[in-house]
Design a protein around this motif. Structure first.
Motif, PDB file in Angstrom:
ATOM      1  N   ALA A  61      -7.978  -6.782  -8.374  1.00  0.00           N
ATOM      2  CA  ALA A  61      -9.372  -7.015  -8.045  1.00  0.00           C
ATOM      3  C   ALA A  61     -10.175  -5.822  -8.562  1.00  0.00           C
ATOM      4  O   ALA A  61      -9.599  -4.848  -9.059  1.00  0.00           O
ATOM      5  CB  ALA A  61      -9.530  -7.177  -6.534  1.00  0.00           C
ATOM      6  N   VAL A  62     -11.476  -5.891  -8.442  1.00  0.00           N
ATOM      7  CA  VAL A  62     -12.319  -4.827  -8.967  1.00  0.00           C
ATOM      8  C   VAL A  62     -11.916  -3.465  -8.399  1.00  0.00           C
ATOM      9  O   VAL A  62     -11.880  -2.474  -9.113  1.00  0.00           O
ATOM     10  CB  VAL A  62     -13.810  -5.139  -8.677  1.00  0.00           C
ATOM     11  CG1 VAL A  62     -14.706  -3.971  -9.049  1.00  0.00           C
ATOM     12  CG2 VAL A  62     -14.242  -6.386  -9.424  1.00  0.00           C
ATOM     13  N   LYS A  63     -11.552  -3.429  -7.108  1.00  0.00           N
ATOM     14  CA  LYS A  63     -11.297  -2.151  -6.439  1.00  0.00           C
ATOM     15  C   LYS A  63      -9.824  -1.812  -6.212  1.00  0.00           C
ATOM     16  O   LYS A  63      -9.512  -0.697  -5.817  1.00  0.00           O
ATOM     17  CB  LYS A  63     -12.002  -2.143  -5.081  1.00  0.00           C
ATOM     18  CG  LYS A  63     -13.499  -2.243  -5.196  1.00  0.00           C
ATOM     19  CD  LYS A  63     -14.131  -2.270  -3.820  1.00  0.00           C
ATOM     20  CE  LYS A  63     -15.630  -2.464  -3.941  1.00  0.00           C
ATOM     21  NZ  LYS A  63     -16.276  -2.579  -2.648  1.00  0.00           N
ATOM     22  N   THR A  64      -8.900  -2.758  -6.435  1.00  0.00           N
ATOM     23  CA  THR A  64      -7.511  -2.500  -6.062  1.00  0.00           C
ATOM     24  C   THR A  64      -6.551  -3.407  -6.826  1.00  0.00           C
ATOM     25  O   THR A  64      -6.960  -4.407  -7.407  1.00  0.00           O
ATOM     26  CB  THR A  64      -7.319  -2.702  -4.541  1.00  0.00           C
ATOM     27  OG1 THR A  64      -6.012  -2.242  -4.174  1.00  0.00           O
ATOM     28  CG2 THR A  64      -7.466  -4.150  -4.134  1.00  0.00           C
ATOM     29  N   VAL A  65      -5.264  -3.023  -6.806  1.00  0.00           N
ATOM     30  CA  VAL A  65      -4.196  -3.877  -7.326  1.00  0.00           C
ATOM     31  C   VAL A  65      -3.220  -4.101  -6.179  1.00  0.00           C
ATOM     32  O   VAL A  65      -2.842  -3.154  -5.489  1.00  0.00           O
ATOM     33  CB  VAL A  65      -3.462  -3.216  -8.514  1.00  0.00           C
ATOM     34  CG1 VAL A  65      -2.295  -4.067  -8.976  1.00  0.00           C
ATOM     35  CG2 VAL A  65      -4.424  -2.961  -9.671  1.00  0.00           C
ATOM     36  N   SER A  66      -2.832  -5.362  -5.952  1.00  0.00           N
ATOM     37  CA  SER A  66      -1.903  -5.691  -4.872  1.00  0.00           C
ATOM     38  C   SER A  66      -0.689  -6.420  -5.415  1.00  0.00           C
ATOM     39  O   SER A  66      -0.800  -7.201  -6.359  1.00  0.00           O
ATOM     40  CB  SER A  66      -2.581  -6.593  -3.836  1.00  0.00           C
ATOM     41  OG  SER A  66      -3.598  -5.906  -3.171  1.00  0.00           O
ATOM     42  N   ASP A  67       0.452  -6.154  -4.790  1.00  0.00           N
ATOM     43  CA  ASP A  67       1.673  -6.877  -5.136  1.00  0.00           C
ATOM     44  C   ASP A  67       1.608  -8.294  -4.579  1.00  0.00           C
ATOM     45  O   ASP A  67       0.982  -8.538  -3.547  1.00  0.00           O
ATOM     46  CB  ASP A  67       2.907  -6.178  -4.553  1.00  0.00           C
ATOM     47  CG  ASP A  67       3.246  -4.881  -5.281  1.00  0.00           C
ATOM     48  OD1 ASP A  67       2.911  -4.757  -6.478  1.00  0.00           O
ATOM     49  OD2 ASP A  67       3.851  -4.005  -4.641  1.00  0.00           O
TER      50      ASP A  67
END
Length: 126
Positions: A61-67
């Motif tokens: 996402a614009v602010k983060t990367v998630s598994d």
């Protein structure tokens, strides 16, 4: 928020819809809202068997990367090609056009251990 009754859910905010010995997996409406604007989905496990609770890819996402975590042991058959060109589909239609992968389940009975819509609602205090 939307919690389709025909789906099962994980505590990691993935949903799974079983279709025979195959299934479709995506992230929940709650997860896409928490992530914000999704800009990229990275799946490099096509053809691989991924164990339950193991990472099968990432979502950015614009602010983060998630598994992204596999709800049940399965072999990744395909990626939703529509989200390559339009990752925002995960935001606008997380249970429909925004699905992420199609898998072949190792043991369809494993789905029984996942959360019902009501259990998932309790998990996220909805």
């Amino acid at each position: 928020m939307n919690f389709p009754a025909e789906l099962k859910y994980t505590k990691d905010h993935e949903w799974i819809r079983v279709e025979g010995d195959e299934a479709v997996i995506g992230i929940t409406d709650f997860a896409q809202r928490e992530l914000g604007d999704i800009v990229f989905v990275d799946i490099n496990t096509v053809g691989d068997e991924v164990a339950a609770n193991d990472v099968f890819g990432t979502i950015e996402a614009v602010k983060t990367v998630s598994d992204l975590f596999m709800p049940a042991t399965a072999t990744v058959l395909a990626i939703n090609e529509a989200i390559d060109a339009s990752p925002e589909l995960v935001n606008s239609d997380p249970y429909g056009e925004g699905w992420i992968i199609r898998v072949k389940l190792a043991n369809p009975a494993d789905i029984d251990a996942l959360l019902s819509p009501d259990e998932y609602k309790s998990e996220i205090n909805a």
